[in-house]
Scaffold this motif. Structure first.
Motif, PDB file in Angstrom:
ATOM      1  N   GLU A  34     -63.628  30.627  45.893  1.00 41.33           N
ATOM      2  CA  GLU A  34     -64.468  31.774  45.551  1.00 41.33           C
ATOM      3  C   GLU A  34     -64.143  33.014  46.374  1.00 41.33           C
ATOM      4  O   GLU A  34     -64.799  34.042  46.235  1.00 41.33           O
ATOM      5  CB  GLU A  34     -65.945  31.424  45.720  1.00 41.33           C
ATOM      6  CG  GLU A  34     -66.369  31.164  47.145  1.00 41.33           C
ATOM      7  CD  GLU A  34     -66.279  29.698  47.544  1.00 41.33           C
ATOM      8  OE1 GLU A  34     -67.023  29.290  48.453  1.00 41.33           O
ATOM      9  OE2 GLU A  34     -65.466  28.974  46.937  1.00 41.33           O
ATOM     10  N   GLN A  37     -63.058  33.111  53.300  1.00 45.02           N
ATOM     11  CA  GLN A  37     -64.244  32.610  53.985  1.00 45.02           C
ATOM     12  C   GLN A  37     -65.033  33.785  54.584  1.00 45.02           C
ATOM     13  O   GLN A  37     -64.469  34.668  55.222  1.00 45.02           O
ATOM     14  CB  GLN A  37     -63.838  31.626  55.079  1.00 45.02           C
ATOM     15  CG  GLN A  37     -65.017  30.916  55.721  1.00 45.02           C
ATOM     16  CD  GLN A  37     -64.567  29.851  56.708  1.00 45.02           C
ATOM     17  OE1 GLN A  37     -63.464  29.918  57.245  1.00 45.02           O
ATOM     18  NE2 GLN A  37     -65.411  28.861  56.929  1.00 45.02           N
ATOM     19  N   TYR A  38     -66.334  33.784  54.346  1.00 46.39           N
ATOM     20  CA  TYR A  38     -67.284  34.797  54.816  1.00 46.39           C
ATOM     21  C   TYR A  38     -67.173  36.136  54.075  1.00 46.39           C
ATOM     22  O   TYR A  38     -67.880  37.081  54.406  1.00 46.39           O
ATOM     23  CB  TYR A  38     -67.146  35.056  56.326  1.00 46.39           C
ATOM     24  CG  TYR A  38     -67.291  33.826  57.167  1.00 46.39           C
ATOM     25  CD1 TYR A  38     -68.383  32.963  56.995  1.00 46.39           C
ATOM     26  CD2 TYR A  38     -66.345  33.498  58.131  1.00 46.39           C
ATOM     27  CE1 TYR A  38     -68.520  31.818  57.764  1.00 46.39           C
ATOM     28  CE2 TYR A  38     -66.482  32.347  58.909  1.00 46.39           C
ATOM     29  CZ  TYR A  38     -67.563  31.518  58.717  1.00 46.39           C
ATOM     30  OH  TYR A  38     -67.699  30.383  59.483  1.00 46.39           O
ATOM     31  N   ARG A  41     -70.500  37.456  51.125  1.00 42.36           N
ATOM     32  CA  ARG A  41     -71.599  36.492  50.957  1.00 42.36           C
ATOM     33  C   ARG A  41     -72.960  37.179  50.986  1.00 42.36           C
ATOM     34  O   ARG A  41     -73.946  36.613  50.539  1.00 42.36           O
ATOM     35  CB  ARG A  41     -71.558  35.435  52.059  1.00 42.36           C
ATOM     36  CG  ARG A  41     -70.806  34.149  51.753  1.00 42.36           C
ATOM     37  CD  ARG A  41     -69.452  34.343  51.186  1.00 42.36           C
ATOM     38  NE  ARG A  41     -68.740  33.065  51.041  1.00 42.36           N
ATOM     39  CZ  ARG A  41     -67.488  32.967  50.656  1.00 42.36           C
ATOM     40  NH1 ARG A  41     -66.803  34.055  50.370  1.00 42.36           N
ATOM     41  NH2 ARG A  41     -66.904  31.792  50.530  1.00 42.36           N
ATOM     42  N   ASP A 100     -73.587  32.140  58.415  1.00 43.13           N
ATOM     43  CA  ASP A 100     -73.846  30.965  57.576  1.00 43.13           C
ATOM     44  C   ASP A 100     -75.294  30.506  57.779  1.00 43.13           C
ATOM     45  O   ASP A 100     -75.550  29.432  58.315  1.00 43.13           O
ATOM     46  CB  ASP A 100     -72.867  29.849  57.938  1.00 43.13           C
ATOM     47  CG  ASP A 100     -72.875  28.717  56.930  1.00 43.13           C
ATOM     48  OD1 ASP A 100     -73.365  28.934  55.818  1.00 43.13           O
ATOM     49  OD2 ASP A 100     -72.389  27.618  57.268  1.00 43.13           O
ATOM     50  N   TYR A 146     -78.518  37.030  50.466  1.00 50.38           N
ATOM     51  CA  TYR A 146     -77.447  36.080  50.775  1.00 50.38           C
ATOM     52  C   TYR A 146     -77.268  35.183  49.553  1.00 50.38           C
ATOM     53  O   TYR A 146     -78.255  34.712  48.970  1.00 50.38           O
ATOM     54  CB  TYR A 146     -77.833  35.262  51.999  1.00 50.38           C
ATOM     55  CG  TYR A 146     -76.883  34.156  52.376  1.00 50.38           C
ATOM     56  CD1 TYR A 146     -75.554  34.430  52.712  1.00 50.38           C
ATOM     57  CD2 TYR A 146     -77.316  32.831  52.430  1.00 50.38           C
ATOM     58  CE1 TYR A 146     -74.692  33.414  53.084  1.00 50.38           C
ATOM     59  CE2 TYR A 146     -76.453  31.807  52.807  1.00 50.38           C
ATOM     60  CZ  TYR A 146     -75.134  32.096  53.135  1.00 50.38           C
ATOM     61  OH  TYR A 146     -74.283  31.083  53.497  1.00 50.38           O
ATOM     62  N   ARG A 151     -73.420  30.612  42.792  1.00 47.64           N
ATOM     63  CA  ARG A 151     -72.176  31.305  42.492  1.00 47.64           C
ATOM     64  C   ARG A 151     -72.318  32.036  41.164  1.00 47.64           C
ATOM     65  O   ARG A 151     -73.210  31.756  40.383  1.00 47.64           O
ATOM     66  CB  ARG A 151     -70.993  30.309  42.428  1.00 47.64           C
ATOM     67  CG  ARG A 151     -70.677  29.629  43.761  1.00 47.64           C
ATOM     68  CD  ARG A 151     -70.157  30.617  44.773  1.00 47.64           C
ATOM     69  NE  ARG A 151     -69.834  30.013  46.059  1.00 47.64           N
ATOM     70  CZ  ARG A 151     -70.647  29.953  47.100  1.00 47.64           C
ATOM     71  NH1 ARG A 151     -71.879  30.447  46.998  1.00 47.64           N
ATOM     72  NH2 ARG A 151     -70.262  29.415  48.235  1.00 47.64           N
ATOM     73  N   VAL A 203     -68.579  34.876  44.435  1.00 44.76           N
ATOM     74  CA  VAL A 203     -69.755  35.210  45.237  1.00 44.76           C
ATOM     75  C   VAL A 203     -70.127  36.657  44.870  1.00 44.76           C
ATOM     76  O   VAL A 203     -70.396  36.942  43.706  1.00 44.76           O
ATOM     77  CB  VAL A 203     -69.494  34.977  46.744  1.00 44.76           C
ATOM     78  CG1 VAL A 203     -69.591  33.481  47.046  1.00 44.76           C
ATOM     79  CG2 VAL A 203     -68.127  35.492  47.197  1.00 44.76           C
TER      80      VAL A 203
END
Length: 390
Positions: A34, A37-38, A41, A100, A146, A151, A203
């Motif tokens: 997706e 990473q990070y 989001r 997270d 968030y 998704r 995302v």
């Protein structure tokens, strides 16, 4: 310097933990299905008087450019750079947001329905203290959300199934001959069969998990379109992965703002301006992680945001309009950069004798770094055509 002495490599990697704020430059990153990473989001919403919410995107809210982001352990640290403040006296007040957060802890804050680029999802409110911090600086009531475990659907331009997939019907057999940009019109395949891909998800990125841009194309913009030799900051185009040509013996990135015409007359370039328009697939790094490039990125007024003032100008977009409206499916917008997806499965290289050599197996994640070499493994005979549903 000859072509053989130059290689295409990743020179910059960017993530945007909170969508539409300034990017974070990172030396390495993990590619997930997706997105990085990070990356994206979180997102800001403007709370309207009638109870609705408006997505805060830099194209409509250029003041987003005044918020900087930095990573600090398991948090993203946000600072606001007020263009009216005395920089020598200004005290930078930080907001620390967990990268997270536990979804179960946020559920009590409530959810908000999101529609972004025509694709819907539900997002979790992060909390009143975060809303208040952004609202005080933006001058209107803002809400930080968030995406959690939810998704968004990819509505077009997802990579087609691998060509080894056996046709299952007359429709899928006929569709196998369609150009790549029409594959999204095929009926959704059932998961689990040989050669099939899981359904692509997003995302808060817009049309695809990754956006790839080229420094060679940016130099061309500067050389041809900026009459006074102005530099154009790559972050205006908000990429994830930036590539450039660098000497093969060097793993260091190229200079961030090289001169527009810094090559010898006899030099053949490994990366020519706008060559990426015709890239269909690339392999990245020593493990040859594969990315499918499936669509052009059409540009809007966001490329004219001044990151020092948080206001729009009228420079880059107008000049791109001259000769970069090259996508027949998006004929009113100029193109710069390519949307891409991480591919699953084994990648193969060929030994000198012609035997296939499996060099990597990707199972939904891959690590990349600045300095990784990029190889173009599939080229297109003509540009993709934008076909996102309206």
């Amino acid at each position: 310097m000859r072509t053989g002495d130059m290689r295409i490599k990743i020179t910059e990697l960017y993530i945007y933990p909170i969508k539409s704020l300034r990017p974070v430059s990172v030396p390495s990153a993990r590619l997930l299905r997706e997105g990085l990473q990070y990356d994206r989001r979180f997102m800001l919403l403007k709370a309207e008087a009638d109870g609705r919410y408006t997505n805060v995107q830099v194209s409509r809210f250029p003041e987003c450019a005044l918020f900087a982001q930095a990573l600090d352990g398991d948090h993203v640290v946000v600072t606001y750079q007020d263009p009216k403040a005395d920089r020598e006296r200004e005290e930078q007040e930080e907001l620390r947001v967990p990268l997270d957060p536990a979804v179960e802890d946020l559920q009590a804050n409530g959810t908000v329905d999101i529609l972004l680029f025509g694709s819907a999802t539900s997002a979790l409110r992060v909390g009143d203290e975060y809303d208040a911090w952004f609202s005080a600086r933006l001058g209107y009531r803002a809400v930080l959300v968030y995406i959690g475990d939810d998704r968004r659907a990819v509505l077009a331009h997802a990579p087609p199934p691998p060509p080894a997939t056996a046709p299952k019907s007359w429709f899928s057999f006929a569709a196998s001959f369609l150009p790549s940009y029409l594959h999204q019109q095929q009926p959704q395949q059932e998961k689990g069969g040989e050669g099939e891909r899981e359904e692509e998800k997003l995302v808060f990125n817009e049309a695809a998990p990754f956006l790839i841009t080229s420094r060679a194309s940016l130099r061309d913009i500067e050389a041809r379109m900026m009459p006074n030799g102005e530099a154009v900051d790559m972050i205006k185009f908000r990429p994830n992965i930036v590539v450039d040509e660098v000497p093969s013996s060097s793993s260091a990135p190229a200079p961030v703002s090289p001169a527009p015409n810094d090559h010898d007359d006899n030099e053949e370039s490994a990366l020519r301006p706008w060559d990426e328009d015709f890239w269909g697939e690339i392999a990245v790094g020593p493990s040859r992680h594969r990315l499918a490039l499936t669509a052009n990125c059409a540009r809007c007024v966001s490329v004219d945001v001044d990151y020092a003032t948080g206001r729009r100008t009228d420079v880059v977009l107008r000049r791109l309009m001259r000769d970069r409206r090259v996508d027949a499916g998006n004929k009113w917008s100029p193109v710069f950069g390519r949307y891409s997806f991480l591919l699953d499965g084994s990648d193969t290289a060929t030994r000198g004798g012609g035997d296939a050599l499996v060099t990597s197996v990707t199972e939904g994640a891959a690590d990349v770094a600045v300095g990784d070499e990029v190889q173009v493994t599939r080229r297109l005979s003509e540009r993709d055509v934008w076909a996102w549903p309206k």
